[in-house]
Design a protein around this motif. Structure first.
Motif, PDB file in Angstrom:
ATOM      1  N   ALA A  98       1.162  -1.222   0.081  1.00 26.95           N
ATOM      2  CA  ALA A  98      -0.362  -0.084  -0.431  1.00 26.95           C
ATOM      3  C   ALA A  98       0.960   1.435   0.250  1.00 26.95           C
ATOM      4  CB  ALA A  98      -0.776   0.137   1.408  1.00 26.95           C
ATOM      5  N   ILE A  99       1.786   1.200   0.569  1.00 29.09           N
ATOM      6  CA  ILE A  99       2.989   2.269   0.424  1.00 29.09           C
ATOM      7  C   ILE A  99       3.560   2.802  -0.798  1.00 29.09           C
ATOM      8  CG2 ILE A  99       4.946   3.005   1.598  1.00 29.09           C
ATOM      9  CD1 ILE A  99       4.490   1.649   4.513  1.00 29.09           C
ATOM     10  N   VAL A 100       3.055   2.346  -1.311  1.00 28.63           N
ATOM     11  CA  VAL A 100       4.220   2.085  -2.718  1.00 28.63           C
ATOM     12  C   VAL A 100       2.922   2.764  -3.379  1.00 28.63           C
ATOM     13  CG1 VAL A 100       4.725   0.655  -5.049  1.00 28.63           C
ATOM     14  CG2 VAL A 100       5.485   0.155  -3.101  1.00 28.63           C
ATOM     15  N   VAL A 101       1.706   2.694  -2.840  1.00 32.36           N
ATOM     16  CA  VAL A 101       0.796   3.263  -4.094  1.00 32.36           C
ATOM     17  C   VAL A 101       0.380   4.986  -4.413  1.00 32.36           C
ATOM     18  CG1 VAL A 101      -1.895   3.345  -4.867  1.00 32.36           C
ATOM     19  CG2 VAL A 101      -0.520   1.256  -4.575  1.00 32.36           C
ATOM     20  N   MET A 102       0.851   5.067  -2.322  1.00 30.10           N
ATOM     21  CA  MET A 102       0.709   7.317  -2.224  1.00 30.10           C
ATOM     22  C   MET A 102       1.404   7.898  -2.678  1.00 30.10           C
ATOM     23  SD  MET A 102      -2.343   5.621   0.309  1.00 30.10           S
ATOM     24  CE  MET A 102      -2.424   4.767  -1.438  1.00 30.10           C
ATOM     25  N   PRO A 103       2.246   7.685  -3.243  1.00 32.81           N
ATOM     26  CA  PRO A 103       3.383   8.352  -3.530  1.00 32.81           C
ATOM     27  C   PRO A 103       2.639   8.152  -4.795  1.00 32.81           C
ATOM     28  CG  PRO A 103       4.811   7.381  -2.362  1.00 32.81           C
ATOM     29  CD  PRO A 103       3.717   6.261  -2.548  1.00 32.81           C
ATOM     30  N   LEU A 104       2.089   7.797  -5.854  1.00 27.26           N
ATOM     31  CA  LEU A 104       1.749   7.480  -7.037  1.00 27.26           C
ATOM     32  C   LEU A 104       0.489   8.612  -7.422  1.00 27.26           C
ATOM     33  CD1 LEU A 104       1.187   3.330  -7.909  1.00 27.26           C
ATOM     34  CD2 LEU A 104       3.819   5.353  -8.559  1.00 27.26           C
ATOM     35  N   TYR A 105      -0.539   8.748  -6.113  1.00 31.00           N
ATOM     36  CA  TYR A 105      -1.399   9.571  -5.598  1.00 31.00           C
ATOM     37  C   TYR A 105      -0.739  10.262  -5.847  1.00 31.00           C
ATOM     38  CZ  TYR A 105      -5.064  12.304  -4.059  1.00 31.00           C
ATOM     39  OH  TYR A 105      -6.175  13.342  -4.619  1.00 31.00           O
ATOM     40  N   VAL A 106      -0.223  11.370  -4.830  1.00 32.91           N
ATOM     41  CA  VAL A 106       0.526  12.149  -4.632  1.00 32.91           C
ATOM     42  C   VAL A 106       1.462  13.028  -6.348  1.00 32.91           C
ATOM     43  CG1 VAL A 106       2.797  13.286  -3.657  1.00 32.91           C
ATOM     44  CG2 VAL A 106       1.492  11.982  -2.226  1.00 32.91           C
ATOM     45  N   ARG A 107       1.902  12.330  -7.307  1.00 30.93           N
ATOM     46  CA  ARG A 107       2.463  12.365  -8.003  1.00 30.93           C
ATOM     47  C   ARG A 107       1.742  12.561  -9.519  1.00 30.93           C
ATOM     48  NH1 ARG A 107       7.413   8.526  -9.778  1.00 30.93           N
ATOM     49  NH2 ARG A 107       6.287   7.460 -10.820  1.00 30.93           N
ATOM     50  N   GLY A 108      -0.090  12.055  -8.951  1.00 30.00           N
ATOM     51  CA  GLY A 108      -1.140  12.534 -10.132  1.00 30.00           C
ATOM     52  C   GLY A 108      -0.664  11.353 -11.166  1.00 30.00           C
ATOM     53  N   THR A 109      -0.826  10.124 -11.115  1.00 31.70           N
ATOM     54  CA  THR A 109      -0.892   9.480 -11.906  1.00 31.70           C
ATOM     55  C   THR A 109      -1.337   8.165 -11.929  1.00 31.70           C
ATOM     56  OG1 THR A 109       1.538   8.168 -10.730  1.00 31.70           O
ATOM     57  CG2 THR A 109       1.910   9.072 -12.924  1.00 31.70           C
ATOM     58  N   VAL A 110      -1.764   7.670 -10.336  1.00 30.26           N
ATOM     59  CA  VAL A 110      -3.174   6.603 -10.114  1.00 30.26           C
ATOM     60  C   VAL A 110      -4.383   7.486  -9.523  1.00 30.26           C
ATOM     61  CG1 VAL A 110      -1.579   4.819 -10.003  1.00 30.26           C
ATOM     62  CG2 VAL A 110      -2.867   6.569  -7.878  1.00 30.26           C
ATOM     63  N   SER A 111      -5.641   7.383  -9.820  1.00 28.11           N
ATOM     64  CA  SER A 111      -6.681   7.437  -9.627  1.00 28.11           C
ATOM     65  C   SER A 111      -7.078   8.062  -7.809  1.00 28.11           C
ATOM     66  CB  SER A 111      -8.113   7.381  -9.828  1.00 28.11           C
ATOM     67  OG  SER A 111      -8.592   5.847  -9.843  1.00 28.11           O
ATOM     68  N   PHE A 112      -7.747   8.350  -7.627  1.00 27.15           N
ATOM     69  CA  PHE A 112      -8.098   8.553  -5.914  1.00 27.15           C
ATOM     70  C   PHE A 112      -8.887   7.131  -5.721  1.00 27.15           C
ATOM     71  CE2 PHE A 112     -10.631  10.146  -2.427  1.00 27.15           C
ATOM     72  CZ  PHE A 112      -9.487  10.622  -1.599  1.00 27.15           C
ATOM     73  N   GLY A 113     -10.263   6.806  -6.835  1.00 26.83           N
ATOM     74  CA  GLY A 113     -10.788   5.645  -6.231  1.00 26.83           C
ATOM     75  C   GLY A 113      -9.373   4.571  -6.200  1.00 26.83           C
ATOM     76  N   THR A 114      -8.212   4.452  -6.717  1.00 28.05           N
ATOM     77  CA  THR A 114      -7.575   3.567  -6.329  1.00 28.05           C
ATOM     78  C   THR A 114      -6.666   3.455  -4.856  1.00 28.05           C
ATOM     79  OG1 THR A 114      -6.201   3.888  -8.580  1.00 28.05           O
ATOM     80  CG2 THR A 114      -4.965   2.566  -7.251  1.00 28.05           C
ATOM     81  N   VAL A 115      -6.386   5.231  -4.491  1.00 29.21           N
ATOM     82  CA  VAL A 115      -6.333   5.413  -3.121  1.00 29.21           C
ATOM     83  C   VAL A 115      -7.084   4.246  -2.085  1.00 29.21           C
ATOM     84  CG1 VAL A 115      -5.496   6.782  -1.401  1.00 29.21           C
ATOM     85  CG2 VAL A 115      -4.935   7.248  -3.412  1.00 29.21           C
ATOM     86  N   VAL A 116      -7.960   4.696  -2.286  1.00 24.85           N
ATOM     87  CA  VAL A 116      -9.675   4.074  -0.981  1.00 24.85           C
ATOM     88  C   VAL A 116      -9.139   3.069  -2.108  1.00 24.85           C
ATOM     89  CG1 VAL A 116     -12.303   4.298  -1.626  1.00 24.85           C
ATOM     90  CG2 VAL A 116     -10.973   6.285  -2.008  1.00 24.85           C
ATOM     91  N   ALA A 117      -9.190   2.026  -2.655  1.00 21.82           N
ATOM     92  CA  ALA A 117      -9.581   0.270  -2.803  1.00 21.82           C
ATOM     93  C   ALA A 117      -7.930   0.243  -2.056  1.00 21.82           C
ATOM     94  CB  ALA A 117      -9.012   0.128  -4.742  1.00 21.82           C
TER      95      ALA A 117
END
Length: 408
Positions: A68-87
Motif C-alpha cells: 500500500a505504501i508503494v501506491v501513495m506516492p503515485l497518487y501524490v504525483r498524479g499518476t493514479v486515481s483517487f479511487g485507487t487510493v481508496v481501494a
C-alpha cells in the motif's frame, strides 16, 4: 516519570519490531521487483488506468503495509486515481494481518477476501461517480471561499497530474546532486554506517517479530539481556533510534534525500536497500508518534479501545470500524489479538479490516492530509455497512457473527 519512560521505550521497541521490520521487508520486496524489472511494476500500474483500482486492491491485500505504501506516492504525483487510493487503503490489513494469519487463518481468508471485494467496488464507485478530492475541494470552496484547495487528482476523463504536487521531471537520485553540498567527512560515512546497522536490526527484528506472532503476541518484558525479551527490547529500541537518525539526518547524506515518493527504477542493489530503509524510517517515525499518542492516552485517561470494540451485538462491527479510523497498526494489532482470543465476533474483524489503513496512511497524511482524511471516510462507510450486514444478515446463517470464528 518511570511509567512515562517505560511507555516511551516500549513504544520505540514495539513500533520497530512489530511494525517496521515487516514494513521494511515488503517495501524492499517491491523495490527489488522494480530494480529487476527496471520499473515495470509501477509503469504497469500507471499505464493501465482501468485496472489501477484492482491493482491497488491487490497491493493493499499483501500482509503488512509495504504494498500500500508503494501506491501513495503515485497518487501524490498524479499518476493514479483517487479511487485507487481508496481501494488500496481499504484492502490493507496492515501488520495485524500477520496476527490473524498466524492465529486464525480461516478467519483471515474470509475477512480479507470480503475487505478486498468491498474496497475495490468502493474504489471503482469513487472514480466512476467522480468523488475525488477535487469534488471535496469544490464543496469546501463554496462553504469557505478563503480556503485553499489542495487540488486532488482528476478522475473524470482520465488521470491527470495533481496540481498541488508538481513532481514533473526526473527525481534526484541523491541529495548531493541538487541544492547545497551536503557531503560531510563525519556525517556521510556515519550515515552509511547507520544504514548498514539499520538493516542488521531489521533482519533481527523480523526474526523476533515473527517469533512474537507465532507465540500469539505475548507480553514482552522491558529488559536487557540475551533471552527473547532482552533481545526484543535491545533490537527494537536500537532499530527505532537508527530509524529516527536516518529520517532526521541520514537521508540527507545517504540515498535520494526525499521520502514518501515512488521510485521508477533503481541503479543498484544498494540503491534499492537505501530507498527501502529511508521509506521505512519515515513510516517508523509516524508509527512511533501514533503509538505514543495512543499509549499515553490510555495511560492518562484510562481509555480502553478493545473493551469498546468488544461490545455485543451491532455495536461490535461499529466498534471495529471505529478502531480502524485510528492511523497506524498498533490499535489494529490489539484488536486482532482480542479477536484471536475469542473476544470479538467476525463482523468486527471484517469491519476493522476494511476501515483500517495501516501505516500506508502516514505518507499520504504527511503530504496530502485532505486526501488522507477523505479516503479514510470513504472506507469507513462500507466498513460499517458490511460489518452490520455480516452481523445481522449473514452472521446467523453462516456463523460469521460468532466469537472466535476460524481461530485455531
Amino acid at each position: 516519570m518511570n511509567e512515562l519512560l517505560d511507555v516511551l521505550l516500549a513504544s520505540l521497541r514495539d513500533g520497530y519490531v512489530q511494525v517496521s521490520a515487516f514494513v521494511a521487508v515488503t517495501v524492499l520486496a517491491f523495490g527489488f521487483v522494480q530494480y529487476r524489472t527496471d520499473g515495470a511494476l509501477i509503469s504497469a500500474i500507471e499505464d493501465n488506468e482501468r485496472l489501477q483500482v484492482l491493482f491497488g486492491g491487490l497491493l493493499g491485500l499483501t500482509p503488512g503495509c509495504g504494498g500500500a505504501i508503494v501506491v501513495m506516492p503515485l497518487y501524490v504525483r498524479g499518476t493514479v486515481s483517487f479511487g485507487t487510493v481508496v481501494a488500496t487503503l481499504g484492502a490493507t490489513a496492515g501488520d495485524s494481518a500477520f496476527v490473524i494469519l498466524a492465529l486464525a487463518p480461516e478467519a483471515a481468508l474470509y475477512a480479507y477476501a470480503i475487505a478486498f471485494a468491498a474496497s475495490v467496488a468502493t474504489g471503482y464507485l469513487v472514480d466512476s461517480v467522480g468523488l475525488g478530492v477535487s469534488r471535496v475541494d469544490a464543496a469546501v470552496a463554496r462553504l469557505s471561499p478563503a480556503a485553499r484547495p489542495d487540488g486532488g487528482t482528476a478522475v473524470n476523463g482520465g488521470v491527470t497530474p495533481n496540481p498541488a504536487h508538481d513532481y514533473c521531471g526526473p527525481a534526484p537520485t541523491h541529495a548531493h546532486e541538487t541544492g547545497p553540498d551536503r557531503r560531510s567527512r563525519v556525517l556521510t560515512p556515519l550515515s552509511h554506517l547507520a544504514h548498514v546497522a539499520w538493516w542488521g536490526a531489521a533482519i533481527a527484528g523480523l526474526v523476533l517479530g515473527t517469533l512474537y506472532l507465532l507465540r500469539g503476541g505475548p507480553e514482552v518484558a522491558l529488559e536487557v539481556g540475551v533471552g527473547f525479551d532482552g533481545l526484543f527490547t535491545v533490537v527494537g529500541i536500537a532499530g527505532a533510534v537508527l530509524s529516527l537518525y536516518l529520517y532526521l539526518i541520514g537521508r540527507h547524506y545517504v540515498g535520494e534525500g526525499e521520502i514518501a515518493r515512488a521510485r521508477d527504477s533503481f541503479r543498484s542493489t544498494y540503491d534499492t536497500l537505501t530507498h527501502a530503509a529511508m521509506e521505512t524510517s519515515f513510516v517508523t517515525v509516524w508509527v512511533l508518534v501514533a503509538f505514543l499518542v495512543y499509549e499515553y492516552a490510555v495511560l492518562l485517561t484510562g481509555l480502553n479501545v478493545a473493551t469498546f470494540a468488544a461490545a455485543a451485538g451491532v455495536l461490535a462491527p461499529l466498534g471495529g470500524a471505529a478502531v480502524g479510523l485510528i492511523p497506524g497498526c498498533g490499535p489494529q494489532i490489539l484488536l486482532a489479538s482480542v479477536y484471536a482470543e475469542g473476544g470479538l465476533p467476525f463482523s468486527a474483524l471484517t469491519a476493522n479490516a476494511i476501515a483500517q489503513d495501516g501505516d500506508a496512511l502516514f505518507p499520504l497524511l504527511a503530504v496530502d492530509a485532505r486526501a488522507a482524511v477523505v479516503a479514510t471516510i470513504y472506507n469507513f462507510l462500507p466498513a460499517v455497512v458490511v460489518g452490520v450486514a455480516l452481523d445481522l444478515l449473514w452472521g446467523p446463517v453462516f456463523g460469521l457473527a460468532e466469537f472466535g470464528f476460524g481461530v485455531l
